[in-house]
Each structure stands twice: as C-alpha cells, then as structure tokens.
Design a protein around this motif. Structure first.
Motif, PDB file in Angstrom:
ATOM      1  N   THR A   1      16.654   2.350  -0.224  1.00  0.00           N
ATOM      2  CA  THR A   1      16.424   1.451  -1.354  1.00  0.00           C
ATOM      3  C   THR A   1      17.696   1.213  -2.157  1.00  0.00           C
ATOM      4  O   THR A   1      17.818   0.195  -2.854  1.00  0.00           O
TER       5      THR A   1
ATOM      6  N   ASP B   1      14.402   7.417  -0.427  1.00  0.00           N
ATOM      7  CA  ASP B   1      13.443   6.318  -0.406  1.00  0.00           C
ATOM      8  C   ASP B   1      13.964   5.199   0.487  1.00  0.00           C
ATOM      9  O   ASP B   1      15.148   4.847   0.440  1.00  0.00           O
TER      10      ASP B   1
ATOM     11  N   THR C   1      12.946   1.170   1.994  1.00  0.00           N
ATOM     12  CA  THR C   1      12.088  -0.004   1.851  1.00  0.00           C
ATOM     13  C   THR C   1      11.908  -0.697   3.190  1.00  0.00           C
ATOM     14  O   THR C   1      12.821  -0.702   4.029  1.00  0.00           O
TER      15      THR C   1
ATOM     16  N   ILE D   1       7.760   0.641  -0.217  1.00  0.00           N
ATOM     17  CA  ILE D   1       8.780   1.692  -0.260  1.00  0.00           C
ATOM     18  C   ILE D   1       8.157   2.997   0.213  1.00  0.00           C
ATOM     19  O   ILE D   1       7.055   3.368  -0.197  1.00  0.00           O
ATOM     20  N   TRP D   2       8.877   3.677   1.095  1.00  0.00           N
ATOM     21  CA  TRP D   2       8.429   4.958   1.646  1.00  0.00           C
ATOM     22  C   TRP D   2       9.402   6.054   1.225  1.00  0.00           C
ATOM     23  O   TRP D   2      10.606   5.834   1.160  1.00  0.00           O
ATOM     24  N   ARG D   3       8.858   7.235   0.956  1.00  0.00           N
ATOM     25  CA  ARG D   3       9.681   8.382   0.576  1.00  0.00           C
ATOM     26  C   ARG D   3       9.616   9.450   1.667  1.00  0.00           C
ATOM     27  O   ARG D   3       8.533   9.820   2.128  1.00  0.00           O
TER      28      ARG D   3
ATOM     29  N   ALA E   1       6.048   5.587  -1.814  1.00  0.00           N
ATOM     30  CA  ALA E   1       6.540   5.935  -3.139  1.00  0.00           C
ATOM     31  C   ALA E   1       5.858   5.072  -4.215  1.00  0.00           C
ATOM     32  O   ALA E   1       5.393   3.990  -3.941  1.00  0.00           O
TER      33      ALA E   1
END
Length: 225
Positions: free
Chosen positions: A19, A130, A132, A209-211, A225
C-alpha cells in the motif's frame, strides 16, 4: 519449445502491491513552493528506474514500449522497469514483467511465500505489511503451461525454476509471445499469469487491502485490513 496457446478474456486478474506505493512522495510535505517540488522530482528521476525508463528507456526496455496515458500507468511501467537481483520466474533482472493471478487466494499465497523468504534471510518473523489488490484485464492469446508435461520452469525451488523460466520467457518473447498462463508453485490449484509487454495490461483499478502479519512464526496471519 512448442506450447499450447489459449485465447483468454480475463477481466479481473489480481496483483498485490504494498500500500505504500499508493502514497504520494514522503518529502512533499517539506516543500514550500513548486520549485522545491520540481527539484525533488528531478532528484528522484536520477535514481528511479521507472522514471529513467520513461524518459530514456533501458537496455532491454524501450521508452516507446511503456504506457503514458492510461489510469494507473505508473504501476504498469514500474512492473517492467523495477526488477530484483536475479530476476523472477519469467523475467531476468534486466526487464520486468506483470505477474498476477486469476484468484486472490493465489496472489496471497505467492506474496506470503516471497515475503517469508525475506524474513528467513534476516532470521526474524516479526512483520506486518499491507497490500492492495490491483485488478487488470487481459484479452488475447497466451502460451499455456497448465496441463502440460512436467516443466522445469515450474519447479518450486527458485534456484531451479527461475533460470529455466527466464530462458523460456526469452524464447517466447523472441517469437512475439504475449505471456504465459501457469499453475502456481505456491498454490497448485491456482493459476498465475505473466504478461511480457506493458500494453497488454488493461483496465487497472484498485480493490481491497490485505494484511499479512508474522508474529514469531513463519506462517503469517492473512486478513482484510
């Protein structure tokens, strides 16, 4: 190498990027007027591979091959201008490629594998990053490694698979190939796509968005996220 070719129409392939790449220049808040901002831009252009490629080209990436008037064009160009030492599965360190997957689960598995390798190298599983989603569409013929006989280029060990994959990619590019569909080495039931040319990447747009979080274990926790 003779490989089958599949004509695809995939509107929603997914690529994951950190991100941080979506943010503006971190020094922009320090400038007082446009002249200072212009000076910063000039300084960045001297060391940023994407800007170098857009302005003057690179040994294996011509300026005219890049994209200049399309939304999210900088992300497309960066994928081809920025490379890692030794390259990746289907690109050398002299020219990048656009890697994505047909499923978000596959993109996450690929990203998790590579970031875990970096954490293994430093000997510390303590990280949170993070990413995206970047969706993109592809239409046209792609060479297809799915369902073919066992291929060295798909070996999960990068020291084996990457040299073979880079040699195959060079051969296909010389023949005018667009790219490859292939089974993921990190999620065998998933499908990856690599595009060899910037103009093939269409309709780029962001998603969720992934964490990915490591807390003392080589197995990350993955969640939105």
């Amino acid at each position: 190498m003779k490989l089958p070719v599949t004509n695809i129409a995939e509107p929603n392939t997914v690529r994951l990027i950190p991100t941080g790449r979506l943010k503006g220049p971190i020094l922009a808040a320090l400038v007082r007027h446009q002249g200072d901002l212009d000076d910063l831009a000039e300084l960045e252009s001297a060391t940023n591979d994407r800007l170098i490629a857009e302005n003057a080209g690179m040994p294996e990436l011509r300026r005219e091959d890049l994209i200049y008037s399309r939304p999210y064009r900088t992300f497309i160009n960066a994928a081809f201008a920025h490379t890692r030492p030794g390259g990746n599965r289907f690109n050398s360190e002299r020219r990048g490629a656009w890697y994505c997957a047909l499923e978000i689960e596959t993109s996450l598995a690929e990203i998790a594998f590579h970031l875990t390798r970096e954490l293994i190298n430093i000997g510390r599983f303590d990280n949170r990053t993070d990413y995206t989603e970047l969706f993109a569409g592809f239409i046209g013929p792609f060479h297809d490694l799915r369902g073919t006989a066992e291929q060295t280029c798909l070996d999960p060990d990068p020291s084996i698979g990457y040299p073979a994959g880079q040699a195959l990619a060079a051969e296909l590019i010389a023949q005018g190939g667009n790219g490859l569909l292939y089974p993921s080495a990190r999620r065998p039931e998933g499908t990856c796509l690599v595009a060899f040319h910037p103009h093939l990447v269409q309709d780029v747009r962001p998603g969720a968005i992934w964490r990915l979080e490591w807390a003392g274990s080589p197995e990350p926790t993955i969640y939105k996220a």
